[in-house]
Design a protein around this motif. Structure first.
Motif, PDB file in Angstrom:
ATOM      1  N   HIS A  10     -15.701   1.259 -21.958  1.00  7.15           N
ATOM      2  CA  HIS A  10     -16.099   2.621 -21.589  1.00  7.15           C
ATOM      3  C   HIS A  10     -17.126   2.580 -20.471  1.00  7.15           C
ATOM      4  N   MET A  11     -17.072   3.601 -19.607  1.00  9.33           N
ATOM      5  CA  MET A  11     -17.926   3.633 -18.415  1.00  9.33           C
ATOM      6  C   MET A  11     -19.263   4.312 -18.677  1.00  9.33           C
ATOM      7  N   ASP A  12     -19.318   5.150 -19.706  1.00  8.12           N
ATOM      8  CA  ASP A  12     -20.536   5.933 -19.935  1.00  8.12           C
ATOM      9  C   ASP A  12     -21.589   5.134 -20.702  1.00  8.12           C
ATOM     10  N   VAL A  13     -22.824   5.569 -20.521  1.00  7.11           N
ATOM     11  CA  VAL A  13     -23.947   4.937 -21.238  1.00  7.11           C
ATOM     12  C   VAL A  13     -24.813   6.042 -21.850  1.00  7.11           C
ATOM     13  N   GLU A  20     -17.030   7.565 -24.420  1.00  8.09           N
ATOM     14  CA  GLU A  20     -17.022   6.913 -25.737  1.00  8.09           C
ATOM     15  C   GLU A  20     -18.286   7.272 -26.512  1.00  8.09           C
ATOM     16  N   GLU A  21     -19.386   7.392 -25.768  1.00  7.24           N
ATOM     17  CA  GLU A  21     -20.680   7.589 -26.429  1.00  7.24           C
ATOM     18  C   GLU A  21     -20.841   8.976 -27.049  1.00  7.24           C
ATOM     19  N   GLU A  59     -13.148  15.777 -29.522  1.00  4.04           N
ATOM     20  CA  GLU A  59     -12.021  15.031 -28.966  1.00  4.04           C
ATOM     21  C   GLU A  59     -12.224  14.833 -27.472  1.00  4.04           C
ATOM     22  N   VAL A  60     -12.601  13.623 -27.104  1.00  3.49           N
ATOM     23  CA  VAL A  60     -12.850  13.292 -25.699  1.00  3.49           C
ATOM     24  C   VAL A  60     -12.339  11.878 -25.436  1.00  3.49           C
ATOM     25  N   ASP A 104     -13.973   2.808 -29.843  1.00  6.96           N
ATOM     26  CA  ASP A 104     -12.620   3.225 -29.452  1.00  6.96           C
ATOM     27  C   ASP A 104     -11.524   2.344 -30.062  1.00  6.96           C
ATOM     28  N   SER A 105     -11.861   1.136 -30.483  1.00  6.43           N
ATOM     29  CA  SER A 105     -10.849   0.246 -31.078  1.00  6.43           C
ATOM     30  C   SER A 105     -10.145   0.919 -32.251  1.00  6.43           C
TER      31      SER A 105
END
Ligand SMILES: [Zn+2]
Length: 406
Positions: free
Chosen positions: A82-85, A148-149, A155-156, A351-352
């Motif tokens: 995931h790209m977000d932090v 993801e965070e 639902e995202v 996400d897994s």
């Protein structure tokens, strides 16, 4: 360039890419995904691989870089990150959290552990494998997802992506995604997650003056229920205490997270509400657990309502045996690399789990050992040596799993 020079050059390139990615402020609540897309487009170009950007919502891109295998009809390998932090308390940081400062062989920045390191390690492993002139049987998709965070009860990101036609077209056979740093020499590997359930309980009761000793009060029912949860919680803590080989993921956690009700200090409330955050162990049965909780509520008195909220049903774990064809090549790679792994159940969510729900074997693994767990914490860092070693580890793993014949 000599072999050594080339290695040094590749290492410098990897560190540089990692720092650049860390410097993109992909932090909630206003994530710069545009910056990530531009950066990853450059990466794909430098790898000479096709890139696809799809939007699961406006301004919410999923980026897929693909290295097609010799047998593209075989199920593919997904390397996901995931790209977000998560946000920072900047005043608690020694270094600026989005500058990726290098100090004493460590890189300090938000996302060094969770999980921009992994995204870059996938790309740099692919770069090295391509340079070595090898090719693989299976197609590899390096995938970068948003949000993801903040996923879970909304639902995202991956939740939306797995429902798309594009995702189905990827024909994913096996997936790798984030794990967690390990403070010891071994690496942790996650093959399942507990089932997350929010239990909403409402106790209705007799109202009246607060000076009475009436039967059937909301307060007494709530107290009976909390006693049951409290005893159960103690038992779970004892399980952990008595067996050091167990981790938090092996037991069920229950915690009171919200309490509400009452209108005035001396008036018996018509209702009191409690929310319990529960993470059910994979060894427990969800329906049985619900029956237990309903039983506690019934024993507490009449007029107690209970509601269970969970996004995912109980999802089976990814098998780490011969019933999962990807496990043999994966563990072979681990053996050849000479590293030690400890399989565990993840105590929270990643996400897994969404991939496992689709029936795809999914492993959570971040190649970070001998490092304190600093995800979501101040002064998050990753040692440069650990980061570079992680690229070698992925090279070893990818070589095996992407070459798995049908
Ligand atoms: Zn993460």
């Amino acid at each position: 360039m000599s072999h050594n020079h080339e290695e040094q050059h590749l290492d410098a390139l990897a560190i540089n890419s990692f720092r650049k990615y860390l410097q993109i402020s992909s932090v909630h609540p206003h994530v710069d995904y545009k910056g990530c897309v531009d950066f990853l487009q450059e990466q794909a170009k430098s790898l000479n691989l096709p890139i696809d950007v799809i939007y699961v919502e406006p301004d919410k891109p999923v980026i897929i870089i693909t290295w097609t295998g010799q047998k593209p009809k075989l199920p593919s390998i997904l390397l996901n990150s995931h790209m977000d932090v998560v946000p920072v308390y900047e005043d608690k940081w020694t270094y600026k959290p989005f500058e990726a400062t290098v100090e004493n062989g460590k890189i300090y920045a938000r996302g060094t552990q969770d999980m921009k390191s992994v995204g870059i390690q996938y790309l740099e492993a692919i770069r090295r494998l391509k340079l070595a002139g090898v090719s693989f049987v299976r197609t590899i998709h390096i995938c970068f997802v948003p949000d993801e965070e903040i996923s879970g009860f909304i639902e995202v990101g991956m939740t939306l992506f797995v429902k798309t036609k594009k995702f189905k077209e990827l024909n994913v056979g096996f997936s790798l995604d984030e794990g967690i740093a390990s403070p010891s020499n071994h690496f942790t590997l996650f093959y399942g997650e507990r089932c997350s359930i929010m239990i909403n309980i409402t106790c209705h009761g007799q109202t009246g003056h607060g000076s009475n000793l009436l039967p059937n009060t909301a307060g007494q029912k709530l107290s009976n229920i909390l006693k049951k949860f409290s005893e159960f919680r103690k038992k779970q803590q004892n399980l952990l205490k008595e067996n050091p080989s167990l981790t938090l993921g092996d037991v069920t956690s229950v915690n009171v997270t919200k309490l509400s009700g009452g209108i005035k200090m001396n008036v018996l409330p018509a209702e009191l509400k409690v929310v319990i955050d529960c993470r059910l162990a994979v060894t427990e049965d969800l329906e049985e657990w619900k029956k237990t909780v309903i039983g506690w509520c019934q024993e507490a008195g009449k007029d107690v309502d209970v509601e269970f909220k969970h996004v995912l049903p109980q999802v089976p774990v990814t098998k780490l045996d011969n019933s999962n064809p990807y496990w043999a090549p994966f563990s072979e790679a681990i053996n050849e690399l000479g590293i030690e792994i400890k399989p565990q159940i993840f105590s929270a969510g990643t996400d897994s789990q969404l991939l496992r729900q689709e029936g795809i074997p999914a492993i959570g693994f971040s190649p970070i050992n001998n490092t304190p767990v600093l995800l979501h914490d101040h002064d998050e860092y990753l040692g440069i040596d650990t980061f570079l070693k992680g690229i070698d580890i992925y090279c070893g793993i990818i070589k095996k799993i992407a070459n798995l014949e049908a």
